[in-house]
Design an enzyme around this catalytic site. Structure first.
Site, mmCIF file in Angstrom:
data_model
loop_
_atom_site.group_PDB
_atom_site.id
_atom_site.type_symbol
_atom_site.label_atom_id
_atom_site.label_comp_id
_atom_site.label_asym_id
_atom_site.label_seq_id
_atom_site.Cartn_x
_atom_site.Cartn_y
_atom_site.Cartn_z
ATOM 1 N N GLU A 1 -8.850 -11.149 9.960
ATOM 2 C CA GLU A 1 -9.443 -9.836 9.659
ATOM 3 C C GLU A 1 -10.103 -9.871 8.289
ATOM 4 O OE1 GLU A 1 -6.591 -6.658 9.148
ATOM 5 O OE2 GLU A 1 -7.995 -5.170 9.902
ATOM 6 N N ASP B 1 -6.281 -3.421 1.326
ATOM 7 C CA ASP B 1 -5.075 -3.305 0.513
ATOM 8 C C ASP B 1 -4.332 -4.638 0.356
ATOM 9 O OD1 ASP B 1 -4.697 -1.619 3.238
ATOM 10 O OD2 ASP B 1 -2.887 -2.788 2.915
ATOM 11 N N ARG C 1 0.064 -10.768 13.389
ATOM 12 C CA ARG C 1 -0.793 -10.002 12.473
ATOM 13 C C ARG C 1 -0.343 -10.025 11.015
ATOM 14 N NH1 ARG C 1 -4.919 -8.604 11.745
ATOM 15 N NH2 ARG C 1 -4.866 -6.367 11.480
ATOM 16 N N GLU D 1 1.455 -6.337 11.514
ATOM 17 C CA GLU D 1 1.008 -6.138 10.130
ATOM 18 C C GLU D 1 2.061 -5.436 9.278
ATOM 19 O OE1 GLU D 1 -2.580 -3.837 11.005
ATOM 20 O OE2 GLU D 1 -1.666 -2.128 10.012
ATOM 21 N N TRP E 1 2.954 5.841 13.286
ATOM 22 C CA TRP E 1 1.768 5.170 12.781
ATOM 23 C C TRP E 1 1.239 4.242 13.822
ATOM 24 C CZ3 TRP E 1 -2.194 4.926 10.055
ATOM 25 C CH2 TRP E 1 -2.261 5.700 8.872
ATOM 26 N N HIS F 1 -14.745 -4.494 10.635
ATOM 27 C CA HIS F 1 -14.396 -3.175 11.182
ATOM 28 C C HIS F 1 -15.643 -2.341 11.408
ATOM 29 C CE1 HIS F 1 -10.007 -2.820 9.538
ATOM 30 N NE2 HIS F 1 -10.241 -3.981 10.098
ATOM 31 N N TYR G 1 -7.374 8.258 12.124
ATOM 32 C CA TYR G 1 -7.209 7.185 11.142
ATOM 33 C C TYR G 1 -8.093 5.981 11.468
ATOM 34 C CZ TYR G 1 -5.224 3.601 8.218
ATOM 35 O OH TYR G 1 -5.073 2.598 7.293
ATOM 36 N N GLU H 1 -4.352 -4.256 19.433
ATOM 37 C CA GLU H 1 -3.425 -4.407 18.309
ATOM 38 C C GLU H 1 -2.446 -3.242 18.226
ATOM 39 O OE1 GLU H 1 -5.564 -4.819 14.656
ATOM 40 O OE2 GLU H 1 -3.863 -4.230 13.419
ATOM 41 N N ASP I 1 -7.468 -1.384 17.580
ATOM 42 C CA ASP I 1 -6.164 -1.153 16.947
ATOM 43 C C ASP I 1 -5.637 0.215 17.373
ATOM 44 O OD1 ASP I 1 -3.981 -1.016 15.250
ATOM 45 O OD2 ASP I 1 -5.081 -1.608 13.445
ATOM 46 N N ASN J 1 0.818 -1.211 0.000
ATOM 47 C CA ASN J 1 0.000 0.000 0.000
ATOM 48 C C ASN J 1 0.856 1.267 0.000
ATOM 49 O OD1 ASN J 1 -2.231 1.631 0.200
ATOM 50 N ND2 ASN J 1 -2.609 1.201 2.379
ATOM 51 N N HIS K 1 -3.530 -10.225 8.836
ATOM 52 C CA HIS K 1 -3.948 -8.920 8.334
ATOM 53 C C HIS K 1 -4.831 -9.115 7.098
ATOM 54 C CE1 HIS K 1 -2.455 -4.621 7.138
ATOM 55 N NE2 HIS K 1 -3.486 -4.558 7.938
ATOM 56 N N ARG L 1 -13.984 -5.267 15.333
ATOM 57 C CA ARG L 1 -12.992 -4.281 15.764
ATOM 58 C C ARG L 1 -13.679 -2.935 15.860
ATOM 59 N NH1 ARG L 1 -7.979 -1.681 12.268
ATOM 60 N NH2 ARG L 1 -9.581 -0.139 11.794
ATOM 61 N N HIS M 1 -2.704 1.354 16.273
ATOM 62 C CA HIS M 1 -1.893 1.848 15.157
ATOM 63 C C HIS M 1 -0.522 2.392 15.570
ATOM 64 C CE1 HIS M 1 -4.731 1.084 12.019
ATOM 65 N NE2 HIS M 1 -5.686 1.691 12.661
HETATM 66 O O1 EZ4 Z 1 -3.741 0.568 8.344
HETATM 67 O O2 EZ4 Z 1 -3.785 -1.923 5.801
HETATM 68 O O3 EZ4 Z 1 -5.532 -3.540 11.049
HETATM 69 N N1 EZ4 Z 1 -5.583 -3.007 10.005
HETATM 70 C C1 EZ4 Z 1 -4.947 -1.904 9.671
HETATM 71 C C2 EZ4 Z 1 -5.024 -1.455 8.234
HETATM 72 C C3 EZ4 Z 1 -3.758 -0.732 7.826
HETATM 73 C C4 EZ4 Z 1 -3.632 -0.646 6.335
HETATM 74 C C5 EZ4 Z 1 -2.290 -0.049 5.929
HETATM 75 O O4 EZ4 Z 1 -1.982 -0.319 4.627
HETATM 76 O O5 EZ4 Z 1 -4.305 -1.327 10.525
HETATM 77 O O6 EZ4 Z 1 -6.154 -0.672 8.014
HETATM 78 CO CO CO Z 2 -3.822 -2.689 12.184
#
Ligand code: EZ4
Ligand code: CO
Length: 412
Positions: A349, A326, A293, A272, A412, A126, A163, A246, A220, A41, A322, A151, A222
């Site tokens: 997922e 993407d 993941r 991931e 991130w 999600h 995000y 996560e 998550d 991605n 994961h 989630r 992130h």
């Molecule tokens: O942010 O796949 O758990 N899932 C995630 C995804 C990631 C994207 C990044 O390319 O965190 O949504």
């Molecule tokens: Co994630």
């Protein structure tokens, strides 16, 4: 020695049915086609070039059946090991070879991996909302569709955009396929860890209040927290019995997870963004996590992910592959064959692909009553419609970036 099957043709396509996918197509001397997912991605063309410019010529005339040898040849051969671009390229070759082997054998890939260990793969969907009310609507939509695990992500008061939290689904829209708004220049989003840590426990309390104690819930973070903040969050969520928390920290600092692990019993999932078993070495051997993941698309395909999961199994660590949009339907299918075959499956997922994507990639996997299944077609069970794909050219699209309120770039 068994019958020889040579790789004759190597094609790489980049297509964009709403988002970019890189697909490798291998064709054997007797016309069997294998597909592999190489989608990274936001860095898609780097992998396409790696395959076209540095791998394709090496594959022509190789024995298609020798999957392990080809994996090692592409991993050890180039001197430069690991990294997301290299490993996504190896992943695609590996998947395509398993696809070919399955088609030649007349068996779905999961049969070649040892056969079925379960009826199907428990999937989680999600749900997100800028508010708790919007989140409830999203959860109800997923429950209506049969999801048995969810989630949850929400907006944080004071932050304009977070995000993974899409436009609210109150307007009758059932899924948000692009919750992160990928654009040709990354969107700038903002972040305040203290506000987030104050807000999230109340969200889980509200969800448990309405949906009861039994529904498996995931969350998550992130990679946005320090180990100590991860420990705080894990503790504050303990009353709500999460299935997992996560990516609480940027976990390339594997030792940082010792702090989190020693302070909370909330189950932890990570990986991931990892691309190799070595990224997990400390996490697995010290049992600092509960779920892996990775995806087949980013960890060396079915071969790489199988080895990783066998290593994890020794330490009672399970899979939670994961499965964002993407990862292409080819990568999703590869994961599903592993999901039903391996003993230490945990959860899968599942963000559904949009209709345009499913018009390019004809899938045969199913989602029934909360369980995903790879289906019974020989190989991976996914076909690429090249005519439709070629009419949808690459479109630059990047994930957002994330800044603290004073403008500092954040994790991130
Ligand atoms: O942010 O796949 O758990 N899932 C995630 C995804 C990631 C994207 C990044 O390319 O965190 O949504
Ligand atoms: Co994630």
């Amino acid at each position: 020695m068994g019958r020889s099957v040579k790789i004759e043709k190597v094609d790489v396509s980049v297509t964009s049915p709403g988002r970019n996918f890189v697909t490798l197509k291998l064709t054997t001397s007797d016309g069997v086609v294998g597909l592999g997912d190489a989608t990274l991605n936001g860095r898609e063309l780097a992998v396409a070039s790696y395959l076209r410019d540095h791998v394709a010529a090496l594959l022509v005339s190789r024995e298609a059946h020798n999957i392990e040898d080809t994996w090692q040849y592409l991993y050890r051969g180039p001197y430069w090991r690991r990294g997301p671009v290299t490993m996504a390229a190896i992943s695609a070759v590996d998947m395509a070879l398993w696809d070919i082997k399955g088609k030649v054998a007349g068996l779905p890939v999961y049969q070649l991996l040892g056969g079925r260990s379960r009826r199907g793969a428990l999937a989680y969907g999600h749900a997100s909302g800028t508010t708790v009310e919007a989140l409830f609507t999203a959860i109800n939509n997923l429950l209506d569709d049969g999801f048995k695990a969810i989630r949850i992500q929400t907006g944080v008061p004071g932050l304009a955009k977070v995000y993974g939290v899409g436009s609210d689904q109150l307007a009758g829209q059932k899924y948000d396929y692009e919750p992160s708004g990928r654009t040709a220049v990354p969107i700038e989003e903002d972040w305040d860890t203290a506000a987030y840590l104050r807000h999230i426990p109340g969200v889980f309390e509200a969800v448990r209040g309405v949906f009861g104690p039994a529904l498996p819930l995931l969350h998550d973070a992130h990679h946005r927290l320090t180990p100590n903040q991860g420990a705080q969050l894990g503790r504050s969520l303990e009353p709500f019995g999460l299935f997992w928390l996560e990516d609480c920290t940027p976990s390339e600092n594997q030792e940082g997870l010792r702090r989190v692990r020693s302070q909370t019993t909330t189950p932890l999932a990570i990986g991931e963004v990892f691309n190799s078993v070595f990224d997990y070495q400390t996490l697995i051997t010290e049992q600092l996590i509960d779920y892996v993941r990775s995806s087949a698309t980013h960890t060396g395909g079915i071969t790489g992910l199988r080895k990783l999961m066998d290593f994890a199994a020794i330490y009672q660590i399970k899979s939670g592959f994961h499965g964002p949009t993407d990862v292409s339907p080819v990568g999703m299918a590869a994961a599903l064959h592993l999901d039903v075959a391996i003993h230490n499956f945990g959860i899968q997922e599942y963000m559904k692909h949009n209709e345009q994507t499913l018009g390019v990639f004809r899938t045969s996997y199913t989602f029934v009553d909360g369980l995903l299944d790879p289906g019974e077609k020989p190989g991976l069970g996914v076909e690429l419609d090249e005519e439709v794909a070629s009419a949808l050219p690459y479109t630059p699209a990047y994930l957002p970036v994330n800044r603290l309120l004073d403008g500092t770039m954040h994790d991130w």
